[in-house]
Write a protein that holds these residues in place. Structure first.
Motif, PDB file in Angstrom:
ATOM      1  N   GLY A 290      38.201  68.795 132.492  1.00  0.00           N
ATOM      2  CA  GLY A 290      38.432  70.211 131.841  1.00  0.00           C
ATOM      3  C   GLY A 290      39.116  70.274 130.488  1.00  0.00           C
ATOM      4  O   GLY A 290      39.353  71.102 129.858  1.00  0.00           O
ATOM      5  N   HIS A 291      39.295  68.916 129.716  1.00  0.00           N
ATOM      6  CA  HIS A 291      39.799  68.669 128.457  1.00  0.00           C
ATOM      7  C   HIS A 291      38.779  68.553 127.472  1.00  0.00           C
ATOM      8  O   HIS A 291      37.889  67.526 127.744  1.00  0.00           O
ATOM      9  N   TRP A 292      38.580  69.218 126.575  1.00  0.00           N
ATOM     10  CA  TRP A 292      37.549  69.112 125.714  1.00  0.00           C
ATOM     11  C   TRP A 292      37.626  68.794 124.406  1.00  0.00           C
ATOM     12  O   TRP A 292      38.928  69.040 123.810  1.00  0.00           O
ATOM     13  N   GLU A 293      37.016  68.093 123.522  1.00  0.00           N
ATOM     14  CA  GLU A 293      37.048  68.066 121.910  1.00  0.00           C
ATOM     15  C   GLU A 293      35.872  68.577 121.299  1.00  0.00           C
ATOM     16  O   GLU A 293      34.680  68.739 121.893  1.00  0.00           O
ATOM     17  N   GLY A 294      36.004  69.208 120.251  1.00  0.00           N
ATOM     18  CA  GLY A 294      35.317  69.954 119.655  1.00  0.00           C
ATOM     19  C   GLY A 294      34.938  69.619 117.971  1.00  0.00           C
ATOM     20  O   GLY A 294      36.011  69.141 117.398  1.00  0.00           O
ATOM     21  N   ASP A 295      33.886  69.930 117.413  1.00  0.00           N
ATOM     22  CA  ASP A 295      33.539  69.847 115.994  1.00  0.00           C
ATOM     23  C   ASP A 295      32.392  70.390 115.446  1.00  0.00           C
ATOM     24  O   ASP A 295      31.625  70.965 116.532  1.00  0.00           O
ATOM     25  N   LEU A 296      32.160  70.430 114.310  1.00  0.00           N
ATOM     26  CA  LEU A 296      30.954  70.995 113.479  1.00  0.00           C
ATOM     27  C   LEU A 296      30.200  69.860 113.079  1.00  0.00           C
ATOM     28  O   LEU A 296      30.480  68.996 112.644  1.00  0.00           O
ATOM     29  N   ILE A 297      28.685  69.971 113.395  1.00  0.00           N
ATOM     30  CA  ILE A 297      27.716  69.171 112.594  1.00  0.00           C
ATOM     31  C   ILE A 297      27.179  69.972 111.398  1.00  0.00           C
ATOM     32  O   ILE A 297      26.749  71.013 111.586  1.00  0.00           O
ATOM     33  N   ILE A 298      27.451  69.271 110.238  1.00  0.00           N
ATOM     34  CA  ILE A 298      26.968  70.075 109.032  1.00  0.00           C
ATOM     35  C   ILE A 298      25.567  69.560 108.416  1.00  0.00           C
ATOM     36  O   ILE A 298      25.217  68.451 108.484  1.00  0.00           O
ATOM     37  N   GLY A 299      24.829  70.601 107.947  1.00  0.00           N
ATOM     38  CA  GLY A 299      23.513  70.262 107.619  1.00  0.00           C
ATOM     39  C   GLY A 299      23.495  70.904 106.100  1.00  0.00           C
ATOM     40  O   GLY A 299      24.330  71.398 105.550  1.00  0.00           O
ATOM     41  N   THR A 300      22.199  70.861 105.560  1.00  0.00           N
ATOM     42  CA  THR A 300      22.050  71.591 104.192  1.00  0.00           C
ATOM     43  C   THR A 300      22.321  72.911 104.393  1.00  0.00           C
ATOM     44  O   THR A 300      21.863  73.528 105.324  1.00  0.00           O
ATOM     45  N   GLU A 310      33.096  66.963 126.799  1.00  0.00           N
ATOM     46  CA  GLU A 310      34.354  66.985 127.856  1.00  0.00           C
ATOM     47  C   GLU A 310      34.781  65.536 127.823  1.00  0.00           C
ATOM     48  O   GLU A 310      33.717  64.580 128.046  1.00  0.00           O
ATOM     49  N   ARG A 311      35.845  65.224 128.071  1.00  0.00           N
ATOM     50  CA  ARG A 311      36.531  63.645 127.880  1.00  0.00           C
ATOM     51  C   ARG A 311      36.233  63.014 128.911  1.00  0.00           C
ATOM     52  O   ARG A 311      36.245  61.898 128.803  1.00  0.00           O
ATOM     53  N   PRO A 359      33.855  77.025 135.282  1.00  0.00           N
ATOM     54  CA  PRO A 359      34.639  77.499 136.023  1.00  0.00           C
ATOM     55  C   PRO A 359      36.191  77.493 135.361  1.00  0.00           C
ATOM     56  O   PRO A 359      36.217  76.450 134.194  1.00  0.00           O
ATOM     57  N   GLU A 360      37.259  78.063 135.684  1.00  0.00           N
ATOM     58  CA  GLU A 360      38.113  78.210 134.986  1.00  0.00           C
ATOM     59  C   GLU A 360      39.075  76.861 134.945  1.00  0.00           C
ATOM     60  O   GLU A 360      39.680  76.502 134.016  1.00  0.00           O
ATOM     61  N   HIS A 361      38.967  76.195 136.100  1.00  0.00           N
ATOM     62  CA  HIS A 361      39.799  74.867 136.133  1.00  0.00           C
ATOM     63  C   HIS A 361      38.863  73.771 134.975  1.00  0.00           C
ATOM     64  O   HIS A 361      39.434  72.529 134.908  1.00  0.00           O
ATOM     65  N   LEU A 362      37.697  73.945 134.623  1.00  0.00           N
ATOM     66  CA  LEU A 362      37.254  72.990 133.496  1.00  0.00           C
ATOM     67  C   LEU A 362      37.535  73.637 132.202  1.00  0.00           C
ATOM     68  O   LEU A 362      36.614  73.373 131.159  1.00  0.00           O
ATOM     69  N   ARG A 363      38.294  74.654 131.872  1.00  0.00           N
ATOM     70  CA  ARG A 363      38.740  75.279 130.703  1.00  0.00           C
ATOM     71  C   ARG A 363      40.301  74.989 130.609  1.00  0.00           C
ATOM     72  O   ARG A 363      40.940  75.815 130.465  1.00  0.00           O
ATOM     73  N   ARG A 364      40.550  73.899 130.315  1.00  0.00           N
ATOM     74  CA  ARG A 364      42.149  73.533 130.397  1.00  0.00           C
ATOM     75  C   ARG A 364      42.360  73.392 128.769  1.00  0.00           C
ATOM     76  O   ARG A 364      43.700  73.808 128.436  1.00  0.00           O
ATOM     77  N   SER A 365      41.781  72.601 127.988  1.00  0.00           N
ATOM     78  CA  SER A 365      42.232  72.556 126.583  1.00  0.00           C
ATOM     79  C   SER A 365      40.984  72.162 125.670  1.00  0.00           C
ATOM     80  O   SER A 365      40.052  71.692 126.209  1.00  0.00           O
ATOM     81  N   LEU A 366      41.406  72.304 124.471  1.00  0.00           N
ATOM     82  CA  LEU A 366      40.174  71.812 123.518  1.00  0.00           C
ATOM     83  C   LEU A 366      41.129  71.356 122.435  1.00  0.00           C
ATOM     84  O   LEU A 366      42.021  72.012 121.808  1.00  0.00           O
ATOM     85  N   ARG A 399      40.042  62.062 118.427  1.00  0.00           N
ATOM     86  CA  ARG A 399      38.811  62.727 119.110  1.00  0.00           C
ATOM     87  C   ARG A 399      37.564  61.827 118.909  1.00  0.00           C
ATOM     88  O   ARG A 399      36.274  62.356 118.709  1.00  0.00           O
ATOM     89  N   GLY A 400      37.979  60.748 119.600  1.00  0.00           N
ATOM     90  CA  GLY A 400      36.861  59.718 119.479  1.00  0.00           C
ATOM     91  C   GLY A 400      35.683  60.012 120.361  1.00  0.00           C
ATOM     92  O   GLY A 400      34.563  59.741 120.098  1.00  0.00           O
ATOM     93  N   THR A 401      35.713  60.805 121.618  1.00  0.00           N
ATOM     94  CA  THR A 401      34.608  61.162 122.272  1.00  0.00           C
ATOM     95  C   THR A 401      33.604  61.804 121.568  1.00  0.00           C
ATOM     96  O   THR A 401      32.406  61.769 121.664  1.00  0.00           O
ATOM     97  N   ASN A 402      34.146  62.929 120.998  1.00  0.00           N
ATOM     98  CA  ASN A 402      33.617  63.884 120.216  1.00  0.00           C
ATOM     99  C   ASN A 402      32.784  63.020 118.900  1.00  0.00           C
ATOM    100  O   ASN A 402      31.657  63.318 118.418  1.00  0.00           O
ATOM    101  N   GLU A 403      33.514  62.327 118.306  1.00  0.00           N
ATOM    102  CA  GLU A 403      32.802  61.744 117.110  1.00  0.00           C
ATOM    103  C   GLU A 403      31.709  60.820 117.466  1.00  0.00           C
ATOM    104  O   GLU A 403      30.696  60.606 116.835  1.00  0.00           O
ATOM    105  N   ASN A 404      31.854  59.984 118.656  1.00  0.00           N
ATOM    106  CA  ASN A 404      31.047  59.326 119.352  1.00  0.00           C
ATOM    107  C   ASN A 404      29.534  60.175 119.379  1.00  0.00           C
ATOM    108  O   ASN A 404      28.465  59.694 119.503  1.00  0.00           O
ATOM    109  N   THR A 405      29.896  61.060 120.055  1.00  0.00           N
ATOM    110  CA  THR A 405      28.733  62.161 120.713  1.00  0.00           C
ATOM    111  C   THR A 405      28.042  62.877 119.193  1.00  0.00           C
ATOM    112  O   THR A 405      26.644  62.895 119.317  1.00  0.00           O
ATOM    113  N   ASN A 406      28.829  62.985 118.277  1.00  0.00           N
ATOM    114  CA  ASN A 406      28.274  63.474 117.205  1.00  0.00           C
ATOM    115  C   ASN A 406      27.180  62.719 116.453  1.00  0.00           C
ATOM    116  O   ASN A 406      26.011  62.869 115.878  1.00  0.00           O
ATOM    117  N   GLY A 407      27.612  60.969 116.777  1.00  0.00           N
ATOM    118  CA  GLY A 407      26.699  60.190 116.108  1.00  0.00           C
ATOM    119  C   GLY A 407      25.519  60.025 116.945  1.00  0.00           C
ATOM    120  O   GLY A 407      24.346  59.892 116.408  1.00  0.00           O
TER     121      GLY A 407
END
Length: 467
Positions: A290-300, A310-311, A359-366, A399-407
């Motif tokens: 329920g704890h998430w990491e977020g970011d933007l992938i930038i294009g032209t 989700e972590r 579900p609400e229990h999967l929306r704990r933090s970002l 935010r290593g999980t998010n950085e790895n996923t963006n890769g």
């Protein structure tokens, strides 16, 4: 002092001494206080104001040291005269007190006072005047014991290091030099991103240090640490490498930036209650989903795609951020709407629409970075019930999980492409592909399987799992 004493002092006077320059305006205590202020995150101008010197002096100290704290001791030992004692000598001398009386007043040996007066009697003239500032300046100049830099003493090592830092690009076929971009002359400014980079085969100091062990395995004299190379570049007094070679480094910075200063660069939308240090401990150990990491992938063309990961299960959700009407047609206006589609309102609405399907229990933090695209995190918390936290500046490992996923996502959304051409269905297809990809960290389960196992365990426990 009587006439006889003055005549005797004149006979003992060592003669005129050419001055090596203008005495400095500050002494050891001031410099120590200055670098303590720099360590607290203050700029060189602010640190100069704290200790009571001009901004130009503070900037010069910082520039000459290359942004590196020289680690001065707080004060000299009691064996030597301090600046306060030299000021007292100057005042007592102006009152025509004798050497022994000055010595008794300071609790020093008469010979110490005599040598001090004779040694610092003049800088450019023959006048037997004692000034505390000039005496302190001469004392610090004589006390310098600079250790010869390794790159200065070892010419072979110097040639190797400088060649790896500033080598020209050579054609692999004919061996001729490849002409690169014409860059303006180096001015020592700390603005590397405002000009083209030098056309060199520049190795990093760490690469040079480690490669020496490979190229010279038996020669222990061909060894140098990365920090020694950095100091040879940044510290003006070292004199080992040309300062222009900092433009060959990856960052191109002409000065180092104190770490504490970068940590204090907090944007207006980031307050103390939403820092990552306030995030619940359960988010760090990944035990509770329920704890998430977020970011933007930038294009032209200022295009972007939002990512949520989700972590615990590594389950990924992608945010569609279409361009708004009028993009590319209407002129950009300051503080106007973000027509590119990645503004604060667009990102807030996209996260709300996507995360509320869970579900609400999967929306704990970002956890997000310091980007202004999440400036409306307060409204996002109200709309979705998702508590938002911001990572520290320049700390992507938080935010290593998010950085790895963006890769991994760059396999589907390469750099240098327009990301606005992907619609919602296509983004969902890419997310489904990634969520059905076995992951080593999940014992070769897929993120979708890990999330489903968690939902099934909740259903068995009688917890509602609908959004």
């Amino acid at each position: 002092m009587g006439v006889g004493n003055r005549q005797r002092a004149a006979r003992e006077y060592r003669g005129q001494m050419p001055s090596p320059g203008r005495p400095g305006v500050a002494w050891r205590e001031d410099r120590v206080r200055f670098w303590h202020a720099i360590a607290r995150g203050l700029s060189s101008v602010d640190a100069a104001g704290v200790i009571g010197v001009s901004p130009a002096v503070g900037s010069r100290w910082f520039r000459h040291a290359g942004g590196v704290n020289p680690c001065l001791t707080a004060a000299t030992s009691g064996r030597y005269l301090s600046f306060a004692e030299r000021e007292e000598i100057a005042l007592l001398r102006a009152r025509d007190l004798g050497v022994r009386e000055i010595a008794r007043h300071l609790g020093r040996s008469p010979s110490t006072i005599s040598r001090e007066l004779r040694r610092n009697a003049s800088t450019r003239t023959y006048h037997l005047e004692y000034r505390a500032s000039s005496a302190q300046w001469h004392a610090e100049r004589r006390a310098r014991r600079p250790k010869t830099a390794k790159l200065v003493a070892n010419e072979r090592l110097h040639k190797y290091v400088q060649g790896r830092l500033a080598g020209s690009v050579v054609d692999a076929v004919d061996g001729g030099a490849v002409k690169g971009p014409q860059v303006p002359a180096w001015k020592g400014r700390n603005k590397p991103r405002r000009q083209d980079r030098l056309w060199v085969t520049a190795w990093s100091p760490e690469q040079i240090s480690q490669r020496l062990r490979v190229d010279f395995p038996e020669d222990e004299s061909m060894r140098i640490s990365p920090e020694a190379i950095y100091q040879a570049l940044y510290v003006q007094g070292r004199g080992a490498l040309k300062r222009e070679l900092v433009a060959c480094l990856r960052t191109g910075r002409s000065l180092r930036v104190p770490r504490e200063r970068t940590r204090q660069s907090i944007r207006g939308h980031v307050t103390a209650d939403v820092l990552i240090s306030e995030r619940p401990a359960e988010a760090a150990d990944r035990a509770v989903p329920g704890h998430w990491e977020g970011d933007l992938i930038i294009g032209t063309g200022r295009s972007a795609i939002g990512t949520l990961v989700e972590r615990t299960t590594r389950f990924t959700m992608l945010l569609h951020l279409p361009r708004m009407e009028g993009f590319g047609l209407e002129p950009r206006t300051k503080n106007g709407p973000a027509l590119a589609g990645r503004g604060a309102e667009a990102v807030r609405d996209a996260i709300t629409a996507t995360i509320t399907t869970l579900p609400e229990h999967l929306r704990r933090s970002l956890t997000w970075d310091r980007g202004t695209e999440l400036a409306q995190h307060a409204q996002l918390r109200i709309d979705s019930g998702l508590q938002v936290y911001f990572a520290d500046p320049h700390s992507p490992w938080q935010r290593g999980t998010n950085e790895n996923t963006n890769g991994l996502l760059r396999q589907y959304f390469p750099k240098g492409t327009d990301l606005s051409r992907w619609d919602t269905d296509e983004l969902q297809a890419v997310a489904a592909t990634l969520n059905n990809r076995p992951r080593k960290t999940l014992d070769w389960k897929t993120p979708a399987e890990a999330l489903n196992e968690h939902l099934l365990s909740l259903q068995e426990a009688g917890v509602a799992t609908t959004g």
